[in-house]
Scaffold this motif. Sequence first.
Motif, PDB file in Angstrom:
ATOM      1  N   VAL A   1     -20.102  42.839  58.770  1.00  0.00           N
ATOM      2  CA  VAL A   1     -21.556  42.658  58.869  1.00  0.00           C
ATOM      3  C   VAL A   1     -22.029  42.161  57.507  1.00  0.00           C
ATOM      4  N   ALA A   2     -22.741  41.048  57.505  1.00  0.00           N
ATOM      5  CA  ALA A   2     -23.221  40.446  56.265  1.00  0.00           C
ATOM      6  C   ALA A   2     -24.743  40.535  56.197  1.00  0.00           C
ATOM      7  N   LYS A   3     -25.242  40.786  54.987  1.00  0.00           N
ATOM      8  CA  LYS A   3     -26.683  40.814  54.746  1.00  0.00           C
ATOM      9  C   LYS A   3     -27.006  39.928  53.557  1.00  0.00           C
ATOM     10  N   LEU A   4     -28.077  39.173  53.681  1.00  0.00           N
ATOM     11  CA  LEU A   4     -28.607  38.410  52.557  1.00  0.00           C
ATOM     12  C   LEU A   4     -29.815  39.171  52.021  1.00  0.00           C
ATOM     13  N   LEU A   5     -29.762  39.508  50.734  1.00  0.00           N
ATOM     14  CA  LEU A   5     -30.793  40.336  50.120  1.00  0.00           C
ATOM     15  C   LEU A   5     -31.576  39.542  49.082  1.00  0.00           C
ATOM     16  N   ASP A   6     -32.886  39.651  49.145  1.00  0.00           N
ATOM     17  CA  ASP A   6     -33.757  39.117  48.105  1.00  0.00           C
ATOM     18  C   ASP A   6     -34.013  40.253  47.125  1.00  0.00           C
ATOM     19  N   GLU A   7     -33.241  40.266  46.034  1.00  0.00           N
ATOM     20  CA  GLU A   7     -33.322  41.376  45.095  1.00  0.00           C
ATOM     21  C   GLU A   7     -34.673  41.421  44.373  1.00  0.00           C
ATOM     22  N   ARG A   8     -35.291  40.276  44.154  1.00  0.00           N
ATOM     23  CA  ARG A   8     -36.545  40.231  43.406  1.00  0.00           C
ATOM     24  C   ARG A   8     -37.680  40.850  44.207  1.00  0.00           C
ATOM     25  N   ARG A   9     -37.669  40.620  45.524  1.00  0.00           N
ATOM     26  CA  ARG A   9     -38.713  41.178  46.385  1.00  0.00           C
ATOM     27  C   ARG A   9     -38.253  42.443  47.086  1.00  0.00           C
ATOM     28  N   ASP A  10     -36.986  42.849  46.841  1.00  0.00           N
ATOM     29  CA  ASP A  10     -36.427  44.080  47.409  1.00  0.00           C
ATOM     30  C   ASP A  10     -36.556  44.085  48.935  1.00  0.00           C
ATOM     31  N   ARG A  11     -36.013  43.043  49.562  1.00  0.00           N
ATOM     32  CA  ARG A  11     -36.073  42.964  51.016  1.00  0.00           C
ATOM     33  C   ARG A  11     -34.820  42.293  51.564  1.00  0.00           C
ATOM     34  N   VAL A  12     -34.545  42.560  52.848  1.00  0.00           N
ATOM     35  CA  VAL A  12     -33.425  41.936  53.543  1.00  0.00           C
ATOM     36  C   VAL A  12     -33.908  40.651  54.192  1.00  0.00           C
ATOM     37  N   ILE A  13     -33.258  39.538  53.856  1.00  0.00           N
ATOM     38  CA  ILE A  13     -33.649  38.239  54.418  1.00  0.00           C
ATOM     39  C   ILE A  13     -33.079  38.062  55.818  1.00  0.00           C
ATOM     40  N   ALA A  14     -31.806  38.417  55.992  1.00  0.00           N
ATOM     41  CA  ALA A  14     -31.150  38.223  57.284  1.00  0.00           C
ATOM     42  C   ALA A  14     -29.918  39.104  57.361  1.00  0.00           C
ATOM     43  N   THR A  15     -29.542  39.454  58.597  1.00  0.00           N
ATOM     44  CA  THR A  15     -28.336  40.243  58.860  1.00  0.00           C
ATOM     45  C   THR A  15     -27.580  39.597  60.014  1.00  0.00           C
ATOM     46  N   GLN A  16     -26.258  39.527  59.886  1.00  0.00           N
ATOM     47  CA  GLN A  16     -25.464  38.878  60.934  1.00  0.00           C
ATOM     48  C   GLN A  16     -24.074  39.514  60.981  1.00  0.00           C
ATOM     49  N   GLN A  17     -23.546  39.683  62.192  1.00  0.00           N
ATOM     50  CA  GLN A  17     -22.185  40.183  62.362  1.00  0.00           C
ATOM     51  C   GLN A  17     -21.251  39.007  62.634  1.00  0.00           C
ATOM     52  N   PHE A  18     -20.072  39.056  62.020  1.00  0.00           N
ATOM     53  CA  PHE A  18     -19.062  38.010  62.194  1.00  0.00           C
ATOM     54  C   PHE A  18     -17.744  38.682  62.553  1.00  0.00           C
ATOM     55  N   SER A  19     -17.115  38.208  63.632  1.00  0.00           N
ATOM     56  CA  SER A  19     -15.897  38.852  64.093  1.00  0.00           C
ATOM     57  C   SER A  19     -14.952  37.833  64.720  1.00  0.00           C
ATOM     58  N   HIS A  20     -13.664  37.950  64.370  1.00  0.00           N
ATOM     59  CA  HIS A  20     -12.640  37.092  64.987  1.00  0.00           C
ATOM     60  C   HIS A  20     -11.358  37.890  65.171  1.00  0.00           C
ATOM     61  N   THR A  21     -10.650  37.585  66.270  1.00  0.00           N
ATOM     62  CA  THR A  21      -9.364  38.195  66.579  1.00  0.00           C
ATOM     63  C   THR A  21      -8.331  37.089  66.732  1.00  0.00           C
ATOM     64  N   VAL A  22      -7.176  37.256  66.088  1.00  0.00           N
ATOM     65  CA  VAL A  22      -6.111  36.254  66.127  1.00  0.00           C
ATOM     66  C   VAL A  22      -4.798  36.952  66.471  1.00  0.00           C
ATOM     67  N   ALA A  23      -4.083  36.421  67.450  1.00  0.00           N
ATOM     68  CA  ALA A  23      -2.797  37.000  67.844  1.00  0.00           C
ATOM     69  C   ALA A  23      -1.765  36.797  66.739  1.00  0.00           C
ATOM     70  N   ALA A  24      -0.967  37.841  66.495  1.00  0.00           N
ATOM     71  CA  ALA A  24       0.132  37.753  65.536  1.00  0.00           C
ATOM     72  C   ALA A  24       1.430  37.518  66.311  1.00  0.00           C
ATOM     73  N   GLY A  25       2.256  36.620  65.807  1.00  0.00           N
ATOM     74  CA  GLY A  25       3.487  36.284  66.520  1.00  0.00           C
ATOM     75  C   GLY A  25       4.464  37.437  66.601  1.00  0.00           C
ATOM     76  N   ARG A  26       4.447  38.311  65.583  1.00  0.00           N
ATOM     77  CA  ARG A  26       5.347  39.459  65.556  1.00  0.00           C
ATOM     78  C   ARG A  26       4.569  40.665  65.043  1.00  0.00           C
ATOM     79  N   ASP A  27       5.236  41.818  65.031  1.00  0.00           N
ATOM     80  CA  ASP A  27       4.551  43.028  64.561  1.00  0.00           C
ATOM     81  C   ASP A  27       5.005  43.431  63.166  1.00  0.00           C
ATOM     82  N   ASP A  28       5.410  42.440  62.340  1.00  0.00           N
ATOM     83  CA  ASP A  28       5.799  42.751  60.972  1.00  0.00           C
ATOM     84  C   ASP A  28       4.690  42.355  60.002  1.00  0.00           C
ATOM     85  N   ALA A  29       4.863  42.708  58.735  1.00  0.00           N
ATOM     86  CA  ALA A  29       3.811  42.489  57.738  1.00  0.00           C
ATOM     87  C   ALA A  29       3.522  41.013  57.523  1.00  0.00           C
TER      88      ALA A  29
END
Length: 199
Positions: free
Chosen positions: A143-171
Amino acid sequence: MLKTIITAAAMGVSLAAAGCALGLGGGAPETYDLSAPVAKRGPKTQTHITVAQPDAIRPLDNDQILVRDASGKLSYFPSSAWGDRLPRLVQTRLMQAMTDSGRFRAVGSTRERTPADVTLAVELRSFNIQMNGGRAEAVVDVVAKLLDERRDRVIATQQFSHTVAAGRDDAAAGVSALTEAFHRVSEEIVAWSANPRSA
Protein backbone atom coordinates in the motif's frame (compact mmCIF):
# COMPACT_ATOMS: atom_id res chain seq x y z
CA MET A 1 55.36 -30.73 24.18
CA LEU A 2 52.57 -33.28 23.63
CA LYS A 3 50.29 -31.21 25.87
CA THR A 4 51.02 -28.12 23.75
CA ILE A 5 50.15 -29.97 20.51
CA ILE A 6 46.90 -31.30 21.98
CA THR A 7 45.93 -27.82 23.23
CA ALA A 8 46.67 -26.26 19.82
CA ALA A 9 44.64 -28.93 18.07
CA ALA A 10 41.72 -28.37 20.44
CA MET A 11 41.86 -24.63 19.79
CA GLY A 12 41.84 -25.29 16.05
CA VAL A 13 38.71 -27.44 16.34
CA SER A 14 37.01 -24.77 18.49
CA LEU A 15 37.79 -22.02 15.97
CA ALA A 16 36.55 -24.16 13.09
CA ALA A 17 33.31 -24.86 14.94
CA ALA A 18 32.89 -21.13 15.66
CA GLY A 19 33.44 -20.38 11.98
CA CYS A 20 30.65 -22.77 11.01
CA ALA A 21 28.33 -21.25 13.61
CA LEU A 22 28.95 -17.77 12.17
CA GLY A 23 28.21 -18.93 8.63
CA LEU A 24 31.81 -18.55 7.49
CA GLY A 25 33.61 -20.63 4.89
CA GLY A 26 31.61 -23.28 3.04
CA GLY A 27 28.55 -22.70 5.24
CA ALA A 28 28.04 -19.10 4.11
CA PRO A 29 24.47 -18.38 2.88
CA GLU A 30 23.73 -17.53 -0.74
CA THR A 31 22.98 -13.82 -1.00
CA TYR A 32 20.46 -12.40 -3.47
CA ASP A 33 19.90 -8.87 -4.74
CA LEU A 34 16.61 -7.25 -5.69
CA SER A 35 17.02 -5.36 -8.95
CA ALA A 36 15.13 -2.27 -10.07
CA PRO A 37 13.04 -2.55 -13.26
CA VAL A 38 14.30 -1.30 -16.59
CA ALA A 39 13.19 2.32 -16.66
CA LYS A 40 10.04 3.26 -18.56
CA ARG A 41 10.53 6.94 -19.15
CA GLY A 42 7.61 9.33 -19.23
CA PRO A 43 6.75 13.03 -19.13
CA LYS A 44 8.88 14.89 -16.60
CA THR A 45 7.19 16.63 -13.69
CA GLN A 46 8.58 19.34 -11.43
CA THR A 47 8.00 17.18 -8.37
CA HIS A 48 10.75 16.62 -5.81
CA ILE A 49 9.88 13.29 -4.18
CA THR A 50 11.44 11.53 -1.22
CA VAL A 51 11.03 7.82 -0.51
CA ALA A 52 10.61 6.65 3.08
CA GLN A 53 11.86 3.28 4.24
CA PRO A 54 8.85 0.94 3.98
CA ASP A 55 6.97 -0.28 7.03
CA ALA A 56 6.83 -4.05 7.40
CA ILE A 57 5.65 -6.67 9.85
CA ARG A 58 8.37 -8.49 11.79
CA PRO A 59 8.63 -11.56 9.48
CA LEU A 60 9.51 -9.18 6.59
CA ASP A 61 11.66 -6.74 8.57
CA ASN A 62 14.91 -8.65 8.08
CA ASP A 63 17.12 -10.06 5.32
CA GLN A 64 15.44 -13.48 5.12
CA ILE A 65 13.40 -14.76 2.14
CA LEU A 66 9.95 -15.49 3.53
CA VAL A 67 7.85 -18.57 2.64
CA ARG A 68 4.19 -19.02 3.63
CA ASP A 69 2.36 -22.34 3.27
CA ALA A 70 -1.35 -22.90 2.65
CA SER A 71 -2.07 -23.07 6.39
CA GLY A 72 -0.38 -19.71 7.02
CA LYS A 73 2.75 -21.18 8.61
CA LEU A 74 5.82 -19.01 8.04
CA SER A 75 9.38 -20.15 7.33
CA TYR A 76 12.44 -18.98 5.42
CA PHE A 77 14.54 -20.47 2.66
CA PRO A 78 17.55 -22.08 4.39
CA SER A 79 21.08 -20.84 3.67
CA SER A 80 19.70 -17.95 1.58
CA ALA A 81 19.23 -14.25 2.26
CA TRP A 82 18.70 -10.85 0.66
CA GLY A 83 21.76 -8.62 0.44
CA ASP A 84 20.20 -6.19 2.95
CA ARG A 85 17.12 -5.88 5.13
CA LEU A 86 14.13 -6.14 2.81
CA PRO A 87 12.59 -2.71 3.64
CA ARG A 88 15.93 -1.00 3.01
CA LEU A 89 16.39 -2.93 -0.24
CA VAL A 90 12.89 -2.03 -1.48
CA GLN A 91 13.47 1.65 -0.64
CA THR A 92 16.75 1.72 -2.56
CA ARG A 93 15.30 0.05 -5.66
CA LEU A 94 12.20 2.26 -5.67
CA MET A 95 14.45 5.32 -5.56
CA GLN A 96 16.49 3.88 -8.43
CA ALA A 97 13.37 3.19 -10.50
CA MET A 98 12.07 6.72 -9.93
CA THR A 99 15.41 8.31 -10.80
CA ASP A 100 15.84 6.20 -13.94
CA SER A 101 12.30 7.04 -15.11
CA GLY A 102 13.21 10.71 -15.56
CA ARG A 103 9.74 11.71 -14.36
CA PHE A 104 10.79 13.68 -11.29
CA ARG A 105 12.75 16.88 -10.76
CA ALA A 106 14.59 15.22 -7.90
CA VAL A 107 14.45 11.92 -6.01
CA GLY A 108 15.77 11.48 -2.50
CA SER A 109 15.50 9.59 0.76
CA THR A 110 13.81 10.83 3.91
CA ARG A 111 17.15 10.25 5.65
CA GLU A 112 18.56 13.24 3.75
CA ARG A 113 16.18 15.62 5.56
CA THR A 114 15.88 17.91 2.54
CA PRO A 115 12.56 19.66 1.87
CA ALA A 116 10.51 17.87 -0.79
CA ASP A 117 7.14 18.36 -2.45
CA VAL A 118 5.86 14.88 -1.57
CA THR A 119 6.95 11.79 0.34
CA LEU A 120 6.22 8.24 -0.80
CA ALA A 121 5.39 6.02 2.18
CA VAL A 122 5.05 2.29 1.53
CA GLU A 123 3.67 -0.53 3.65
CA LEU A 124 4.88 -4.03 2.73
CA ARG A 125 1.89 -6.31 3.27
CA SER A 126 3.29 -9.32 1.42
CA PHE A 127 6.68 -9.99 -0.09
CA ASN A 128 6.97 -13.75 0.06
CA ILE A 129 6.69 -17.10 -1.66
CA GLN A 130 3.25 -18.68 -1.22
CA MET A 131 3.07 -22.49 -1.35
CA ASN A 132 -0.27 -23.86 -2.55
CA GLY A 133 -0.59 -27.58 -3.16
CA GLY A 134 3.00 -27.96 -4.28
CA ARG A 135 2.89 -24.81 -6.43
CA ALA A 136 5.12 -21.87 -5.56
CA GLU A 137 4.03 -18.29 -6.28
CA ALA A 138 5.68 -14.98 -5.52
CA VAL A 139 3.31 -12.48 -3.90
CA VAL A 140 4.15 -8.78 -3.66
CA ASP A 141 1.42 -6.63 -2.12
CA VAL A 142 2.02 -3.06 -0.96
CA VAL A 143 0.00 0.00 0.00
CA ALA A 144 1.52 3.31 -1.09
CA LYS A 145 0.71 6.79 0.19
CA LEU A 146 1.78 10.15 -1.17
CA LEU A 147 2.17 12.64 1.67
CA ASP A 148 2.31 16.42 1.53
CA GLU A 149 4.59 16.98 4.50
CA ARG A 150 4.31 20.79 4.36
CA ARG A 151 0.52 20.74 4.67
CA ASP A 152 0.51 17.55 6.79
CA ARG A 153 -2.00 15.72 4.62
CA VAL A 154 -2.35 12.56 2.53
CA ILE A 155 -2.56 13.33 -1.19
CA ALA A 156 -3.44 9.83 -2.40
CA THR A 157 -3.44 6.17 -1.35
CA GLN A 158 -3.25 3.16 -3.65
CA GLN A 159 -2.75 -0.60 -3.29
CA PHE A 160 -0.47 -2.43 -5.72
CA SER A 161 -0.33 -6.21 -5.93
CA HIS A 162 1.10 -8.82 -8.30
CA THR A 163 1.50 -12.60 -8.18
CA VAL A 164 4.05 -14.46 -10.33
CA ALA A 165 4.42 -18.24 -10.59
CA ALA A 166 7.82 -19.64 -9.60
CA GLY A 167 9.19 -22.45 -11.74
CA ARG A 168 10.49 -24.35 -8.71
CA ASP A 169 10.23 -24.19 -4.93
CA ASP A 170 13.87 -23.28 -4.30
CA ALA A 171 15.39 -19.93 -3.32
CA ALA A 172 16.78 -19.02 -6.75
CA ALA A 173 13.44 -19.54 -8.50
CA GLY A 174 11.62 -17.77 -5.66
CA VAL A 175 13.87 -14.71 -5.87
CA SER A 176 13.44 -14.59 -9.66
CA ALA A 177 9.64 -14.63 -9.31
CA LEU A 178 9.68 -12.10 -6.46
CA THR A 179 11.87 -9.79 -8.54
CA GLU A 180 9.46 -9.96 -11.49
CA ALA A 181 6.48 -9.22 -9.23
CA PHE A 182 8.36 -6.33 -7.63
CA HIS A 183 9.23 -4.92 -11.07
CA ARG A 184 5.54 -4.82 -12.01
CA VAL A 185 4.56 -3.21 -8.72
CA SER A 186 7.35 -0.64 -8.78
CA GLU A 187 6.60 0.37 -12.39
CA GLU A 188 3.01 1.08 -11.37
CA ILE A 189 4.11 2.97 -8.26
CA VAL A 190 6.44 5.20 -10.31
CA ALA A 191 3.74 6.06 -12.84
CA TRP A 192 1.16 6.66 -10.10
CA SER A 193 3.52 8.82 -8.04
CA ALA A 194 4.18 11.04 -11.05
CA ASN A 195 0.47 11.48 -11.72
CA PRO A 196 -1.71 10.20 -8.83
CA ARG A 197 -4.84 11.84 -10.24
CA SER A 198 -4.77 9.48 -13.25
CA ALA A 199 -5.29 6.37 -11.09
